[in-house]
Design a protein around this motif. Structure first.
Motif, PDB file in Angstrom:
ATOM      1  N   THR A 173       2.491   1.821 -11.153  1.00 47.58           N
ATOM      2  CA  THR A 173       1.457   2.664 -10.568  1.00 47.58           C
ATOM      3  C   THR A 173       1.893   4.130 -10.633  1.00 47.58           C
ATOM      4  OG1 THR A 173       2.383   2.507  -8.330  1.00 47.58           O
ATOM      5  CG2 THR A 173       0.846   0.782  -9.023  1.00 47.58           C
ATOM      6  N   ARG A 174       0.984   5.015 -10.267  1.00 50.97           N
ATOM      7  CA  ARG A 174       1.298   6.443 -10.245  1.00 50.97           C
ATOM      8  C   ARG A 174       1.996   6.871  -8.962  1.00 50.97           C
ATOM      9  NH1 ARG A 174      -4.207   9.274 -12.736  1.00 50.97           N
ATOM     10  NH2 ARG A 174      -4.165   8.197 -14.764  1.00 50.97           N
ATOM     11  N   ARG A 175       1.961   6.021  -7.964  1.00 44.49           N
ATOM     12  CA  ARG A 175       2.635   6.352  -6.707  1.00 44.49           C
ATOM     13  C   ARG A 175       4.143   6.239  -6.876  1.00 44.49           C
ATOM     14  NH1 ARG A 175      -0.054   3.334  -1.732  1.00 44.49           N
ATOM     15  NH2 ARG A 175       1.273   4.875  -0.711  1.00 44.49           N
ATOM     16  N   ILE A 176       4.862   7.062  -6.147  1.00 43.05           N
ATOM     17  CA  ILE A 176       6.317   7.103  -6.263  1.00 43.05           C
ATOM     18  C   ILE A 176       6.944   6.861  -4.896  1.00 43.05           C
ATOM     19  CG2 ILE A 176       6.341   8.611  -8.279  1.00 43.05           C
ATOM     20  CD1 ILE A 176       6.763  10.970  -6.405  1.00 43.05           C
ATOM     21  N   ARG A 177       8.212   6.476  -4.925  1.00 42.41           N
ATOM     22  CA  ARG A 177       8.976   6.233  -3.708  1.00 42.41           C
ATOM     23  C   ARG A 177      10.451   6.497  -4.012  1.00 42.41           C
ATOM     24  NH1 ARG A 177       8.921  -0.399  -3.409  1.00 42.41           N
ATOM     25  NH2 ARG A 177       9.922  -0.753  -5.448  1.00 42.41           N
ATOM     26  N   ARG A 206      16.636  10.551  -6.107  1.00 36.46           N
ATOM     27  CA  ARG A 206      15.685  10.353  -7.190  1.00 36.46           C
ATOM     28  C   ARG A 206      14.440   9.607  -6.695  1.00 36.46           C
ATOM     29  NH1 ARG A 206      17.650  11.504 -12.165  1.00 36.46           N
ATOM     30  NH2 ARG A 206      19.901  11.880 -12.318  1.00 36.46           N
ATOM     31  N   LEU A 207      13.403   9.664  -7.516  1.00 43.38           N
ATOM     32  CA  LEU A 207      12.139   8.998  -7.222  1.00 43.38           C
ATOM     33  C   LEU A 207      11.786   8.066  -8.382  1.00 43.38           C
ATOM     34  CD1 LEU A 207      10.020  12.027  -5.930  1.00 43.38           C
ATOM     35  CD2 LEU A 207      11.043  10.202  -4.542  1.00 43.38           C
ATOM     36  N   GLY A 208      11.172   6.950  -8.047  1.00 45.02           N
ATOM     37  CA  GLY A 208      10.709   5.998  -9.051  1.00 45.02           C
ATOM     38  C   GLY A 208       9.306   5.522  -8.734  1.00 45.02           C
ATOM     39  N   ARG A 209       8.638   4.996  -9.734  1.00 42.60           N
ATOM     40  CA  ARG A 209       7.276   4.516  -9.538  1.00 42.60           C
ATOM     41  C   ARG A 209       7.251   3.198  -8.782  1.00 42.60           C
ATOM     42  NH1 ARG A 209       3.767   5.596 -15.086  1.00 42.60           N
ATOM     43  NH2 ARG A 209       3.911   7.883 -15.050  1.00 42.60           N
ATOM     44  N   ILE A 210       6.169   2.983  -8.053  1.00 43.98           N
ATOM     45  CA  ILE A 210       5.980   1.747  -7.303  1.00 43.98           C
ATOM     46  C   ILE A 210       5.349   0.708  -8.222  1.00 43.98           C
ATOM     47  CG2 ILE A 210       4.816   0.685  -5.336  1.00 43.98           C
ATOM     48  CD1 ILE A 210       4.934   3.339  -3.920  1.00 43.98           C
ATOM     49  N   ASP A 211       5.950  -0.479  -8.278  1.00 41.22           N
ATOM     50  CA  ASP A 211       5.416  -1.583  -9.069  1.00 41.22           C
ATOM     51  C   ASP A 211       4.652  -2.549  -8.167  1.00 41.22           C
ATOM     52  OD1 ASP A 211       6.610  -0.467 -11.234  1.00 41.22           O
ATOM     53  OD2 ASP A 211       8.353  -1.801 -11.215  1.00 41.22           O
ATOM     54  N   LYS A 212       3.491  -2.981  -8.621  1.00 38.10           N
ATOM     55  CA  LYS A 212       2.670  -3.937  -7.887  1.00 38.10           C
ATOM     56  C   LYS A 212       2.253  -5.069  -8.821  1.00 38.10           C
ATOM     57  CE  LYS A 212       0.636  -0.787  -4.484  1.00 38.10           C
ATOM     58  NZ  LYS A 212      -0.629  -0.257  -3.915  1.00 38.10           N
ATOM     59  N   GLY A 305     -10.364  -3.025  -9.847  1.00 33.08           N
ATOM     60  CA  GLY A 305      -9.597  -1.791  -9.821  1.00 33.08           C
ATOM     61  C   GLY A 305      -8.122  -2.029 -10.075  1.00 33.08           C
ATOM     62  N   GLN A 306      -7.410  -0.967 -10.415  1.00 33.97           N
ATOM     63  CA  GLN A 306      -5.958  -0.964 -10.564  1.00 33.97           C
ATOM     64  C   GLN A 306      -5.480  -1.920 -11.656  1.00 33.97           C
ATOM     65  OE1 GLN A 306      -4.214  -1.589  -6.726  1.00 33.97           O
ATOM     66  NE2 GLN A 306      -5.235   0.162  -5.804  1.00 33.97           N
ATOM     67  N   GLY A 307      -6.174  -1.938 -12.771  1.00 32.81           N
ATOM     68  CA  GLY A 307      -5.701  -2.690 -13.934  1.00 32.81           C
ATOM     69  C   GLY A 307      -5.757  -4.184 -13.792  1.00 32.81           C
ATOM     70  N   ALA A 308      -6.889  -4.727 -13.387  1.00 35.13           N
ATOM     71  CA  ALA A 308      -7.014  -6.163 -13.188  1.00 35.13           C
ATOM     72  C   ALA A 308      -7.066  -6.904 -14.522  1.00 35.13           C
ATOM     73  CB  ALA A 308      -8.267  -6.479 -12.379  1.00 35.13           C
ATOM     74  N   VAL A 309      -6.537  -8.142 -14.508  1.00 35.73           N
ATOM     75  CA  VAL A 309      -6.609  -9.050 -15.645  1.00 35.73           C
ATOM     76  C   VAL A 309      -7.661 -10.103 -15.330  1.00 35.73           C
ATOM     77  CG1 VAL A 309      -5.346 -10.711 -17.063  1.00 35.73           C
ATOM     78  CG2 VAL A 309      -4.199  -8.659 -16.218  1.00 35.73           C
ATOM     79  N   VAL A 310      -8.631 -10.278 -16.212  1.00 38.11           N
ATOM     80  CA  VAL A 310      -9.734 -11.214 -15.994  1.00 38.11           C
ATOM     81  C   VAL A 310      -9.498 -12.460 -16.834  1.00 38.11           C
ATOM     82  CG1 VAL A 310     -12.216 -11.588 -16.203  1.00 38.11           C
ATOM     83  CG2 VAL A 310     -11.348  -9.367 -15.462  1.00 38.11           C
TER      84      VAL A 310
END
Length: 408
Positions: A173-177, A206-212, A305-310
C-alpha cells in the motif's frame, strides 16, 4: 440428591458415553479417552435422570471451543434421543430412524457420524487400519472430477480442501510505518532522537510500506449445471473467510445474493446451510449479464477497492448473451486488479470457446482456469499466493498460446 446408576462396571450408560465420544470425534471435536473417564466420574455426582444436568456435565467436559456448541447440541439430541425428562438415558441408544423428534436443523456432519457403524470394543477394530486415505487414493482424488465422485469421496475431498494451505499474497500500500529495514528515511524521528545526544545522530530511523492481504471477491454461479462445483468451492471460500479478512462472496443464478455474512459461521456445515437459506434461486437458471449488472451497480465500489482479485466461477453458458454481457464484463475487469475465470468446462481436452456467452466474456478476463478437481484448486492457490499485478491483455492471449492451466 445424586442418583447413582454405576453399580456394575459395565452398562448402557458407560457404552453410551463412549459411543457419544466416538460420535463427537467423527464430527471433528477433540475428545480423548481421558475425557471419557472424566465424564463417567462426573455423571456419578449428578442426577442422571435430569436431561439438563447430563447435557451441561458432558458439555463442560467434551466441548473445548465455543464454536463447537451447535454440533455438540445436535449430536447430543440425536445420539441419546432423550425425551423431556431424560429417562431413556439408561436404555440402549435408539437407531436414528426411530428417533421421535430429531432436530430439523441438524448438520450433515452429525448425521454422517451417526450413520457410520460403531465399533463396540477394541477387539472388533481392525488392526493397523488407517483412517486417513492412502497415497494411491489421494492420487485418484487429485484427478477425479467432482461431478463423478461418490458421497464418501466428496466427504474426503471436503476435508482435504479444509486443510489446504490458503493463499497469503499481500499488496504493497501507499501508507507507511516505522520499519528498521525500510527504504525511506524517517527524518523527523531521526532528528528527534538526536536531541537526546546533544545533536549527534546515533540511530537512523526508517520507514516502510504497509502490506495488507489482497481482497478477494468471489462470484459463484449456482445454476443446475454448476451446483456440484459451487458447493465444494464454497468450502474453499469458507476456509479463506475464516482465516483472513477482506473476502466477499456472491452467488448468482437468476439474481445476485450476497452470502459473505452467512459464510462467516465457524462450522462449514452451518455456513453452507445459512447460504442455502438466503438463496432463493439455487440450481435454477442463469442470467450472467443481469447478475453482473447488479454487482457493478450495487457492490462494485464497496468491495473492489484497494486492488481486489475477483474469482468468477461459471460455465459461461448464457442464453441471452448480447452486448450487455460484454459491457458488464469489461466494467468488472476495469474495476478490479485481477479477474480470474474458473470454468469446469476446461476439463475437456477438446474444449473450444464456441458458445456466444463465452466468446463475449473471455476477452475481459486475465486468467482462464479449470475448477473441476483438487489439482485445479491447488493450481488456483498457487496463483493466488503470488503477488497480484495489474491486468494485461486478458485470457484471449492465454487461449491462443496455451497459457491457461489444465489440471488432470
Amino acid at each position: 440428591m445424586a442418583i447413582n446408576h454405576f453399580d456394575s462396571p459395565t452398562g448402557h450408560i458407560a457404552d453410551n458415553v463412549a459411543g457419544f465420544a466416538r460420535t463427537l470425534r467423527a464430527c471433528g471435536l477433540p475428545v480423548g479417552p481421558g475425557a471419557v473417564i472424566d465424564a463417567l466420574k462426573a455423571l456419578r455426582l449428578i442426577d442422571i435422570g435430569n436431561r439438563a444436568d447430563v447435557f451441561s456435565t458432558l458439555q463442560a467436559i467434551f466441548m473445548t471451543r465455543h464454536d463447537h456448541a451447535p454440533i455438540f447440541a445436535q449430536a447430543f439430541d440425536l445420539f441419546f434421543c432423550i425425551a423431556e425428562e431424560g429417562k431413556n438415558m439408561l436404555d440402549p441408544v435408539q437407531p436414528l430412524d426411530q428417533a421421535r423428534k430429531p432436530p430439523p436443523s441438524a448438520s450433515r456432519r452429525v448425521l454422517e457420524a451417526l450413520s457410520r457403524p460403531a465399533i463396540t470394543s477394541e477387539r472388533e477394530a481392525p488392526q493397523g487400519q488407517e483412517m486417513r486415505p492412502s497415497v494411491s487414493d489421494l492420487e485418484v482424488l487429485q484427478k477425479k472430477d467432482f461431478a463423478q465422485m461418490s458421497a464418501a469421496e466428496l466427504a474426503q475431498v471436503t476435508q482435504i480442501i479444509a486443510n489446504m494451505k490458503l493463499p497469503q499474497a499481500r499488496l504493497h500500500t501507499r501508507r507507511i510505518r516505522p520499519d528498521p529495514r525500510g527504504s525511506r528515511l524517517d527524518l523527523r524521528r531521526t532528528l528527534r532522537g538526536g536531541l537526546h545526544t546533544g545533536g549527534e545522530i546515533v540511530d537512523i530511523h526508517r520507514l516502510g510500506r504497509i502490506d495488507k492481504p489482497a481482497p478477494i471477491v468471489a462470484l459463484l454461479d449456482i445454476s443446475g449445471s454448476m451446483s456440484e462445483y459451487t458447493r465444494l468451492f464454497l468450502h474453499f471460500l469458507h476456509g479463506i473467510t475464516n482465516r483472513r479478512g477482506r473476502v466477499s462472496v456472491f452467488l448468482f443464478g437468476t439474481r445476485l445474493t450476497n452470502v459473505t455474512r452467512a459464510l462467516r459461521a465457524r462450522d462449514p456445515d452451518e455456513a453452507l446451510a445459512a447460504c442455502s437459506s438466503v438463496v432463493e434461486d439455487w440450481a435454477g437458471g442463469t442470467r450472467i449479464a443481469t447478475s453482473l449488472h447488479d454487482f457493478n451497480k450495487l457492490w462494485s465500489r464497496r468491495v473492489l477497492g484497494q486492488g481486489a482479485v475477483v474469482l468468477m466461477i461459471t460455465d459461461g453458458l448464457e442464453r441471452e448473451a448480447g452486448s450487455e454481457l460484454a459491457f458488464e464484463m469489461d466494467r468488472l475487469h476495469r474495476s478490479c486488479r485481477r479477474l480470474i475465470w474458473l470454468n469446469p468446462l476446461l476439463r475437456y481436452d477438446g474444449f473450444e470457446p464456441r458458445a456466444r456467452g463465452i466468446k463475449m466474456m473471455l476477452p475481459h478476463v486475465d486468467e482462464f482456469r479449470p475448477v473441476h478437481n483438487l489439482s485445479s484448486i491447488e493450481g488456483l492457490i498457487a496463483a493466488l499466493s503470488q503477488a497480484p499485478g495489474r491486468h494485461g491483455r486478458g485470457a484471449a492471449r492465454g487461449l491462443n498460446e496455451g497459457h491457461y492451466a489444465r489440471s488432470r
